[in-house]
Scaffold this motif. Sequence first.
Motif, PDB file in Angstrom:
ATOM      1  N   SER A 138      14.544  -7.739  77.155  1.00  0.00           N
ATOM      2  CA  SER A 138      15.944  -7.823  77.565  1.00  0.00           C
ATOM      3  C   SER A 138      16.719  -8.669  76.563  1.00  0.00           C
ATOM      4  O   SER A 138      16.355  -9.818  76.281  1.00  0.00           O
ATOM      5  N   GLU A 139      17.793  -8.114  76.024  1.00  0.00           N
ATOM      6  CA  GLU A 139      18.576  -8.794  74.991  1.00  0.00           C
ATOM      7  C   GLU A 139      19.212 -10.064  75.538  1.00  0.00           C
ATOM      8  O   GLU A 139      19.838 -10.061  76.605  1.00  0.00           O
ATOM      9  N   LEU A 140      19.061 -11.158  74.806  1.00  0.00           N
ATOM     10  CA  LEU A 140      19.656 -12.435  75.198  1.00  0.00           C
ATOM     11  C   LEU A 140      21.095 -12.534  74.714  1.00  0.00           C
ATOM     12  O   LEU A 140      21.386 -12.260  73.542  1.00  0.00           O
ATOM     13  N   VAL A 141      21.982 -12.952  75.616  1.00  0.00           N
ATOM     14  CA  VAL A 141      23.386 -13.156  75.279  1.00  0.00           C
ATOM     15  C   VAL A 141      23.802 -14.528  75.785  1.00  0.00           C
ATOM     16  O   VAL A 141      23.674 -14.814  76.991  1.00  0.00           O
ATOM     17  N   PHE A 142      24.275 -15.387  74.897  1.00  0.00           N
ATOM     18  CA  PHE A 142      24.789 -16.697  75.313  1.00  0.00           C
ATOM     19  C   PHE A 142      26.199 -16.500  75.849  1.00  0.00           C
ATOM     20  O   PHE A 142      27.107 -16.077  75.118  1.00  0.00           O
ATOM     21  N   VAL A 143      26.390 -16.784  77.140  1.00  0.00           N
ATOM     22  CA  VAL A 143      27.681 -16.535  77.789  1.00  0.00           C
ATOM     23  C   VAL A 143      28.387 -17.838  78.154  1.00  0.00           C
ATOM     24  O   VAL A 143      29.195 -17.885  79.085  1.00  0.00           O
ATOM     25  N   PRO A 286      25.925 -12.622  71.285  1.00  0.00           N
ATOM     26  CA  PRO A 286      24.594 -12.001  71.299  1.00  0.00           C
ATOM     27  C   PRO A 286      23.664 -12.772  70.364  1.00  0.00           C
ATOM     28  O   PRO A 286      24.026 -13.107  69.237  1.00  0.00           O
ATOM     29  N   LEU A 287      22.465 -13.069  70.824  1.00  0.00           N
ATOM     30  CA  LEU A 287      21.557 -13.924  70.067  1.00  0.00           C
ATOM     31  C   LEU A 287      20.576 -13.148  69.200  1.00  0.00           C
ATOM     32  O   LEU A 287      19.841 -13.752  68.406  1.00  0.00           O
ATOM     33  N   GLY A 288      20.541 -11.836  69.340  1.00  0.00           N
ATOM     34  CA  GLY A 288      19.622 -11.059  68.520  1.00  0.00           C
ATOM     35  C   GLY A 288      18.162 -11.281  68.861  1.00  0.00           C
ATOM     36  O   GLY A 288      17.270 -11.031  68.038  1.00  0.00           O
ATOM     37  N   LEU A 289      17.894 -11.763  70.063  1.00  0.00           N
ATOM     38  CA  LEU A 289      16.542 -12.015  70.548  1.00  0.00           C
ATOM     39  C   LEU A 289      16.349 -11.292  71.877  1.00  0.00           C
ATOM     40  O   LEU A 289      17.330 -10.929  72.544  1.00  0.00           O
ATOM     41  N   THR A 290      15.106 -11.120  72.276  1.00  0.00           N
ATOM     42  CA  THR A 290      14.824 -10.513  73.569  1.00  0.00           C
ATOM     43  C   THR A 290      13.942 -11.432  74.400  1.00  0.00           C
ATOM     44  O   THR A 290      13.193 -12.260  73.868  1.00  0.00           O
TER      45      THR A 290
END
Length: 563
Positions: A138-143, A286-290
């Motif tokens: 699941s793509e990590l997004v810093f919100v 978007p952090l570009g990590l999963t």
Amino acid sequence: MIRTFAPIALLGLAACTTTSAPTATLDIPEIAPGRIDEAAMRAVVERLASDQFDGRAPGTPGEALTVAYITEQFRAAGLQPGNNGSWTQRVPFVDITGDNFAPLTIAGGSGSPMQFAYGDDWVGTTYREAPRIDLANSELVFVGYGINAPEKGWNDYAGVDMRGKTAVILVNDPDYATEGLDGPFNGRAMTYYGRWTYKFEEAARQGAAAALIIHDTFPAAYSWNVVESSWTGPQVYAQRADHGASQTMMNGWVQLPVAERIARAAGQDLAALRAAAGRQGFRAVPLGLTASTSFTNTVRSFDSQNVIGVLPGREAPEEYVLYTGHWDHLGRCLADASGDDICNGAVDNATGIAALVGLARANAAAGPARRSQVFLAVTGEESGLLGSDYYAANPVFPLAQTAGGLNVDALLPTGRASDVTITGGSKSQLDAFLASALRLEGRTGTAEPTPERGYYYRSDHFSMAKRGVPMLYIDPGENLEVGGTAAGAAAQADYTENRYHQPGDEYAPDWNFAGISQQVQLYYRLGRSLAMSRSWPRWNEGDEFRAVRDASCAAASANAPSC
């Protein structure tokens, strides 16, 4: 560091003059001291906090013992059954116990995948009634702070599609580090947008697959051991019609150092991300990590119980004053060094139930008030104010006919104090009733020393307040008669660090009950004054809860007594 605060009892009176009913027109009867039975309250705390009750977790044999004991105490105090001849109100729950937790694996970026251990590095659970959870890539997004507040022109989710993704969220709200109370989110004073409950709710509304809050002790107001103790083991939720399908797959927390490592792996600096998130116009990153993890669940549906007693009013029995306190605690939790794994919850909240019993006894001895008085011992506070929220959504006594009330939660046995702590600041015309009671008691009101902790949104009064009922939450003060503010602050810090949500929250025979009795006397004067009054206190102009109260009053039947 000990901070000092100006008394605000008179400030509350001044604030009320901005409403359509000035303070001078309020009917605030002066109440003589009540007969507060300290021995009876001490016995309630000792019994409810005993190992026999096994930490009073909902849905356990400890609940059955607790509900029976509170019913017995309410009956002996002179109350009548509060729910159409019954002492209890059914509250449907689901219990979800996670097991077999895989590490939280973060992949992508330039380095090798990172694995973080459950418990030490992260904790998580699900609101979905599913036998297994698989969060895969699941793509990590810093919100940022994970806030969507249209009335403030603030949306941390603007321009990002969160479906299938994992929201990485800062705890508290954007201006928590402000020294004063000015700012888009009330400065240092936390708003509901800062609470973890809101953040998980909003992530689900945004369609996120998962949500991870970054734990940081100061803005969270508690250390990691509290998170670990509270979020491991069985988790109790209110049953949802869709069995939780509308919720995220997983909600959890990560330690601050873990979040810093994740940010570095994404080529970011967490401190810089935090600074950006505190400014208007922030956009999610978007952090570009999963993220990946999995765990199994044991799901159990059961009914818990609110306990309700009432003292019918003499002249206006269909008008109500509400006293609330939660009976539940964590049950079995993370064991301490001695191997004790029972979280007895003596302070939190056997003291609150003891106070309800003491108030019931004193009011029954004084005879019927003008209005009816309702004593509500609720379940599921520790799981997210579930019992009080259920009552507020399904009230036995109509909320538009409830003049107001007060909540009792966690009274420390620290001895008598010359002040009280007013949680949430000046919010309604109940401040004037409090000012009168404080004057009669010879005490002062001080602002809460840690408004960034958002205590007004963390206990059962909030369930009523957000539906419009004016509610007060008043803690014993920290300016103790023996030792002053230094002793009071030290006692509070010791409890928070060493006993709160831990097995160490136990009753001891040498507890100093004088301060608890003093506080219950104040509650008695305050509550009975409102019960004897003909006035309907309003929220202050501009308060977040005023509009919903005005709407509920307008919608109430013209043939029924209402606000």
